[in-house]
Design an enzyme around this catalytic site. Structure first.
Site, PDB file in Angstrom:
ATOM      1  CB  CYS A   1      -4.526 -15.117   5.477  1.00 16.61           C
ATOM      2  SG  CYS A   1      -4.953 -13.409   5.096  1.00 16.61           S
TER       3      CYS A   1
ATOM      4  CG  ASN B   1      -0.341 -17.126   4.123  1.00 17.05           C
ATOM      5  OD1 ASN B   1      -0.285 -16.033   4.674  1.00 17.05           O
ATOM      6  ND2 ASN B   1       0.523 -18.093   4.387  1.00 17.05           N
ATOM      7  N   GLY B   2      -0.405 -14.215   2.141  1.00  9.92           N
ATOM      8  CA  GLY B   2       0.781 -13.500   1.711  1.00  9.92           C
ATOM      9  C   GLY B   2       0.477 -12.123   1.178  1.00  9.92           C
ATOM     10  CD  GLU B   3       0.331  -8.408   2.189  1.00 11.56           C
ATOM     11  OE1 GLU B   3      -0.259  -7.904   1.204  1.00 11.56           O
ATOM     12  OE2 GLU B   3      -0.143  -8.389   3.348  1.00 11.56           O
TER      13      GLU B   3
ATOM     14  CB  ILE C   1      15.164  -9.562  21.590  1.00  7.58           C
ATOM     15  CG1 ILE C   1      13.675  -9.765  21.286  1.00  7.58           C
ATOM     16  CG2 ILE C   1      15.598 -10.472  22.726  1.00  7.58           C
ATOM     17  CD1 ILE C   1      12.749  -9.552  22.452  1.00  7.58           C
TER      18      ILE C   1
ATOM     19  CB  SER D   1      12.662  -9.525   8.857  1.00  9.90           C
ATOM     20  OG  SER D   1      12.724 -10.308   7.675  1.00  9.90           O
TER      21      SER D   1
END
Length: 647
Positions: free
Chosen positions: A2, A75-77, A291, A363
């Site tokens: 968020c 904002n986050g987890e 990529i 990641s």
């Protein structure tokens, strides 16, 4: 994931302009396109943009406690929220949702400022306790999630996930901080807690800020730090088993999601280890994305494909053209500050690809810092052995002279590029490491800056950032010290910043199992021989992954996520670089020596020297001045938030 923002009157209960708060919130629309709300009460306004990941049905913010006296935007987890809920319920707290956000509210009621010590995750949040008349800001231990704040002259405090939300207020002065400019050209980013603007600050990782109405703004308080004890007597086989267990736990916690989830797969050790662990925990094929580059010098896609094939992942690959340089202005707006890591381009592209298929991606970030994977660590250890053989009083004059007179031979085989080694030998350990990682080293910055700018700097040197952290490291072990410095500087200011902005630009949540703080703490107890042996880094991680990953993925030379700047600046971007570096915008600052700028441009264009790194930093600084400083209210793109109900 968020975006949060807000306005707090530190002096009283003056009215908050709801339209201004809404504008600040909308500036971060990209961080949370699913929902957006604001809450306003006397002297306080909170804004939230939501990217729905967990408890989609009832996890809306701002979120209140039972009687409405405590409210949070987050904002986050919080990955361990499912373990905390029963504990808080047993203490008498009532939950109305199944979200990790509500855990923060009740944890504050139960444990006060110490609540952050109970959280395992990535987070930045702002909590208002009306009964205590206190605004509480907090940031996670390793700085995965950002939080900016600024105290205006009238006593109002602004805060937000990105600087653009503070700029959208209209009251933040855009005066640049010369010390931040020095840090930028030394490091490629502005280090915590400074920002490019004098009036704004970053809340440092592992810090909180409790602001009581009517009281002076206090200094942030640190609630955690990593300690490199190196005293764990564990054997290699036992350490491998322990690491596999800890990695499985960390990955499992980060696979909790109500939306499509996947992983980045670069073909390197870190992301491959994460994907292999995910595959062992998932009944369904893992979604992976990579990529590829059309320039073989930068292409790792064949190694990513080996891992994808082994675990039968749903693998997506997109090729980035070697002339993918159209993002310069986008990046300047994205970061709000000058930012000179050119790997931001492929990072932006891989996030763009991932968002087509998933909303959450895991990641491998943090692996190099925590497992000692950077080549520069091994070079530093080699130099340290040489430095320890001679006192500084001998090294400084002898190697200082050699460093000054020895030519810089970018074209030569690495063994003949002794100038940097000589320069490092003439310095202390911390000075030498700072010198080795600097984008523009001290002598170059001395030539780059004008006398007027040097006067503004006074005695300040960006090296002081490293010296400040080194003084608190609690270790003089050469490897542990530079790992600690990177955890405090490069990981936060460069890597985490890059990934947060690139992912949020595409409304993608990225999670980081190799930055799980219990894992980081455990790794810091391990002796160095489990991290570096001879010319090999990441010893433990590679050994632990041998049963799970191909040998050539684990033991091939590290490639990195680079772009061909050198060729761009002599080819398709030649004129653009010249126009920017020698143009009116940089000249108007009065901060740069024009003759040295001409030298950088002409020497690079002629092929005499490779000045791609300093030229890129100047190009991005020019883009920042144009896209952010000269703009009235910078926004990421043309999207506008839809009309939504205000709380």
């Amino acid at each position: 994931m968020c975006g949060i923002t807000g306005i707090f009157d530190t002096r009283g209960t003056r009215d908050i302009d709801r339209a201004v708060l809404q504008r600040m919130n909308d500036a971060q629309f990209h961080r949370g396109p699913d929902e957006g709300s604001v809450h306003v009460e006397p002297g306080l306004g909170l804004g939230h943009r939501r990217l729905s990941i967990i408890d989609i049905a009832t996890g809306q913010q701002p979120l209140f406690n039972e009687d409405g006296s405590v409210v949070v935007v987050f904002n986050g987890e919080i990955y361990n929220y499912q373990q905390l809920i029963p504990e808080l319920q047993a203490a008498g707290h009532t939950f109305r949702t199944k979200s990790d956000t509500e855990v923060i509210v009740h944890a504050w009621e139960q444990w006060g400022e110490a609540c952050v010590e109970r959280f395992r995750g990535m987070f930045a949040f702002a909590l208002w306790d009306r009964g205590r008349q206190t605004l509480f800001l907090a940031r996670d231990r390793l700085g995965v999630k950002p939080l900016y704040y600024a105290l205006l002259d009238d006593g109002r405090l602004l805060f937000g996930s990105e600087l653009k939300s503070l700029l959208a207020h209209g009251g933040l002065k855009r005066d640049l901080d010369p010390l931040a400019v020095e840090e930028y050209f030394a490091l490629g980013y502005v280090a915590e807690p400074r920002t490019i603007f004098r009036q704004a600050r970053k809340l440092p990782p592992a810090h909180t800020l409790a602001i009581r109405r009517g009281a002076p703004l206090p200094e942030p308080r640190e609630y955690w730090d990593v300690r490199f004890t190196l005293d764990n007597p564990i054997a290699l086989d036992e350490a491998c088993a322990e690491l596999q267990h800890r990695l499985q736990e960390s990955v499992r916690l980060r696979m909790i999601s109500e939306v499509p989830l996947g992983a980045f797969l670069s073909g390197g050790v870190d992301s491959s280890a994460v994907v292999a662990t995910m595959a062992g925990l998932s009944a369904e094929p893992v979604n992976t994305c990579s990529i590829a580059f059309d320039d073989p010098k930068y292409n790792e896609s064949e190694f990513a494909q080996k891992v994808a094939s082994r675990y039968r992942t749903n693998h997506r690959v997109e090729t980035v053209k070697s002339d993918d340089f159209d993002l310069i202005d986008t990046l300047a707006t994205l970061y709000d500050e000058p930012y000179a890591d050119s790997s931001a381009i492929p990072t932006y592209r891989v996030c763009q690809l991932a968002r087509k298929h998933v909303t959450v991606a895991l990641s491998g970030d943090g692996g190099d810092e925590n497992f000692a994977g950077y080549r520069r660590y091994r070079l530093h250890l080699m130099e340290e052995r040489l430095r320890s053989a001679l006192p500084l009083s001998v090294r400084q004059p002898v190697f200082g002279l050699l460093g000054r007179v020895y030519p810089k031979a970018d074209w030569a085989p690495r063994v003949l590029r002794a100038k940097t080694t000589f320069e490092g030998m003439a310095r202390t350990s911390v000075e030498a490491y700072f010198h080795s990682v600097s984008l523009l080293r001290g002598p170059m910055r001395a030539q780059l800056f004008s006398p007027a700018f040097k006067a503004l700097l006074g005695s300040y040197d960006a090296r002081q950032v490293f010296e400040r952290h080194a003084a608190r490291a609690g270790t003089d072990d050469p490897l542990a010290l530079v790992q600690y410095l990177d955890l405090k500087t490069y990981l936060v200011g460069d890597i985490n910043t890059k990934v947060d902005r690139a992912s949020m630009a595409h409304s993608l949540e990225v999670r980081e199992p190799l930055m799980d703080h219990p894992l980081v703490e455990w790794l810091a107890t391990l002796p160095n021989h489990l991290k570096v042996r001879g010319h090999e880094g990441k010893v433990l991680l590679k050994k632990a992954m041998e049963p799970l990953l191909p040998h050539d993925v684990l033991y091939r030379p590290k490639m990195g996520f680079a772009v061909p700047l050198e060729r761009w600046f002599r080819g398709p971007l030649k004129q653009r670089v010249k126009d920017a570096v020698l143009g009116e915008r940089l000249a108007a600052t009065g901060w740069f020596d024009h003759k040295y700028l001409e030298h950088l441009v002409h020497a690079h264009h002629s092929g005499v020297r490779d000045y791609s790194a300093p030229l890129w930093s100047l190009l991005m600084f020019d883009a920042f001045l144009r896209q952010v400083v000269d703009a009235e209210a910078p926004t990421l793109d043309a999207r506008r938030a839809p009309a939504e109900a205000l709380a």
